[in-house]
Design an enzyme around this catalytic site. Structure first.
Site, short mmCIF file in Angstrom:
data_model
loop_
_atom_site.label_atom_id
_atom_site.label_comp_id
_atom_site.label_asym_id
_atom_site.label_seq_id
_atom_site.Cartn_x
_atom_site.Cartn_y
_atom_site.Cartn_z
N LYS A 1 0.93 -1.36 0.00
CA LYS A 1 -0.07 0.13 0.12
C LYS A 1 0.85 1.35 -0.11
O LYS A 1 0.67 2.13 -0.62
CB LYS A 1 -0.99 0.02 1.22
CG LYS A 1 -2.10 -0.82 1.22
CD LYS A 1 -2.85 -1.23 2.25
CE LYS A 1 -3.67 -2.51 2.13
NZ LYS A 1 -4.94 -2.40 3.02
N GLN B 1 -5.06 -1.50 9.36
CA GLN B 1 -4.66 -2.68 8.68
C GLN B 1 -5.59 -3.92 9.39
O GLN B 1 -5.23 -3.80 10.73
CB GLN B 1 -3.57 -3.13 8.49
CG GLN B 1 -3.11 -4.45 7.71
CD GLN B 1 -3.64 -4.31 6.48
OE1 GLN B 1 -3.73 -3.29 5.58
NE2 GLN B 1 -3.99 -5.54 5.80
N ASP C 1 -11.22 2.78 3.73
CA ASP C 1 -11.46 1.34 3.47
C ASP C 1 -13.07 1.20 3.50
O ASP C 1 -13.50 -0.09 3.18
CB ASP C 1 -11.01 0.66 4.71
CG ASP C 1 -9.72 -0.04 4.68
OD1 ASP C 1 -9.57 -0.48 3.48
OD2 ASP C 1 -8.85 -0.20 5.62
N1 LIG Z 1 -7.74 -2.35 6.41
C1 LIG Z 1 -7.89 -3.36 5.56
N2 LIG Z 1 -7.37 -4.56 6.16
C2 LIG Z 1 -7.59 -5.83 5.16
C3 LIG Z 1 -8.14 -5.68 3.95
C4 LIG Z 1 -8.30 -4.21 3.63
O1 LIG Z 1 -9.20 -3.88 2.30
N3 LIG Z 1 -8.39 -3.29 4.42
N4 LIG Z 1 -8.06 -6.44 3.23
C5 LIG Z 1 -7.33 -7.84 3.12
C6 LIG Z 1 -5.96 -7.78 2.96
N5 LIG Z 1 -5.49 -6.86 1.97
C7 LIG Z 1 -5.51 -5.56 2.02
O2 LIG Z 1 -5.15 -5.10 2.91
C8 LIG Z 1 -4.82 -7.60 0.61
C9 LIG Z 1 -4.68 -8.69 0.40
C10 LIG Z 1 -4.11 -9.14 -0.71
C11 LIG Z 1 -3.55 -8.45 -1.46
C12 LIG Z 1 -2.69 -8.74 -2.83
O3 LIG Z 1 -2.25 -7.85 -3.54
N6 LIG Z 1 -2.39 -9.90 -2.78
C13 LIG Z 1 -1.30 -10.37 -3.97
C14 LIG Z 1 -0.36 -11.31 -3.44
C15 LIG Z 1 0.31 -10.87 -2.36
C16 LIG Z 1 1.32 -12.00 -1.63
O4 LIG Z 1 2.45 -12.32 -2.34
O5 LIG Z 1 1.14 -12.27 -0.57
C17 LIG Z 1 -2.25 -10.86 -5.38
O6 LIG Z 1 -3.27 -11.33 -4.93
O7 LIG Z 1 -1.49 -10.73 -6.37
C18 LIG Z 1 -3.62 -6.76 -1.30
C19 LIG Z 1 -4.43 -6.65 -0.24
C20 LIG Z 1 -7.34 -8.09 4.87
N7 LIG Z 1 -7.12 -6.85 5.57
#
Ligand SMILES: Nc1nc2c(c(=O)[nH]1)N[C@@H](CN(C=O)c1ccc(C(=O)N[C@@H](CCC(=O)O)C(=O)O)cc1)CN2
Length: 283
Positions: free
Chosen positions: A53, A97, A120
């Protein structure tokens, strides 16, 4: 049938590039978008997401203010920090987060964020706005899914959409967003009877349950669109979704991979919400 793979990483970069242009316009007006990024504790996945982020902020031109607090931080101290950020004019968006350490009440923490800085989209003022169709921030993963469907020209009016999972972050809001686009939406969960029959009817299937490879190709209707929100590790420790990608290829017409599907869109939509927050004149 040939399955087209949705490239979430590519679309997220396109969105961030579009936002970069909007930020330049804001900066010309003397507005410098700022996002407070709050991480409590040592969750390793959360550290990766928060790091990504902050990188996205840099790409778009948003100033990120980082607060990395130890696991044992009291709920009271976190609420105090949020109050301070609410009052800070340089901070347009506040991101706490999730998940938070177990001694903290997530709903209480979210409720402390000023709704107009809740990029969020988790505050009840924003989830309520979504319910009644009023303006407000839409949470980032569901907003990202809708953007993918739009950019891949998936028509939703009259379509049968099945959402598996009823979380506050994904299942409930994506159901409302699909409904808003005139789809017929079925919400499924752990107590749903005949889950397989429901899934078989889906023109568009969204899976957000957190169970690795739970949905397999034999469950799908030929030609359906599959959106996989899962983020799991398989038996070899490799990142995988809630959908068994290999067995769905050749059956679905369009499908998100994991990684590089929905995940990067979550971050792009966070940037979008942050730019929107900076554009707001009235509080
Ligand atoms: N405050 C928040 N907490 C959480 C959120 C949220 O939207 N706001 N969502 C999830 C986790 N999340 C964002 O925070 C999130 C999860 C995954 C990815 C992502 O880009 N994943 C990659 C792989 C990453 C890796 O290698 O591990 C992909 O899919 O290509 C981004 C954001 C829970 N908490």
């Amino acid at each position: 049938m040939e399955t087209k793979i949705i490239d979430g990483a590519l679309i997220s970069t396109q969105i961030k590039d579009e936002l970069k242009e909007q930020v330049l316009v804001l900066q010309d007006q003397g507005i410098y978008p700022g996002l407070a990024v709050v991480l409590v504790g040592e969750n390793s996945a959360s550290k990766v997401y928060v790091g990504n982020k902050k990188k996205a902020c840099e790409h778009v031109g948003i100033k990120s203010f980082s607060y990395e607090l130890p696991e044992e931080t009291s709920e009271e101290s976190l609420l105090e920090l949020i109050e301070t950020l609410n009052a800070d004019e340089n901070v347009h968006g506040i991101l706490v987060q999730l998940p938070l350490p177990r001694h903290m009440d997530e709903q209480k923490v979210i409720a402390t964020i000023a709704p107009y800085k809740d990029v969020d989209g988790f505050h009840v003022a924003n989830t309520g706005a979504l319910l009644v169709g009023a303006p407000g921030f839409v949470s980032c993963t569901p907003a990202g899914i809708m953007e993918l469907l739009k950019r891949y020209d998936v028509a939703l009016t009259g379509k049968k959409c099945v959402v598996v999972g009823r979380s506050n972050i994904v299942g409930k809001p994506i159901s409302l967003l699909l409904l808003r686009e005139n789809a017929t939406v079925t919400m499924c969960h752990s107590k749903t009877k005949n889950l397989q029959e429901e899934i078989k009817q889906a023109d568009v299937l969204v899976v957000a349950v957190g169970v690795a490879k739970m949905v397999t190709g034999d469950m799908l209707k030929e030609g359906c669109v599959v959106i996989d929100v899962g983020m799991n590790r398989d038996e070899n420790g490799k990142l995988c979704g809630d959908v068994d990608f290999a067995s769905c290829e050749g059956i679905a017409s369009l499908m998100t991979p994991v990684p590089r599907g929905v995940g990067p869109m979550t971050i792009a939509m966070l940037m979008h919400n942050c730019v929107q927050a900076a554009m707001r004149k009235e509080k």
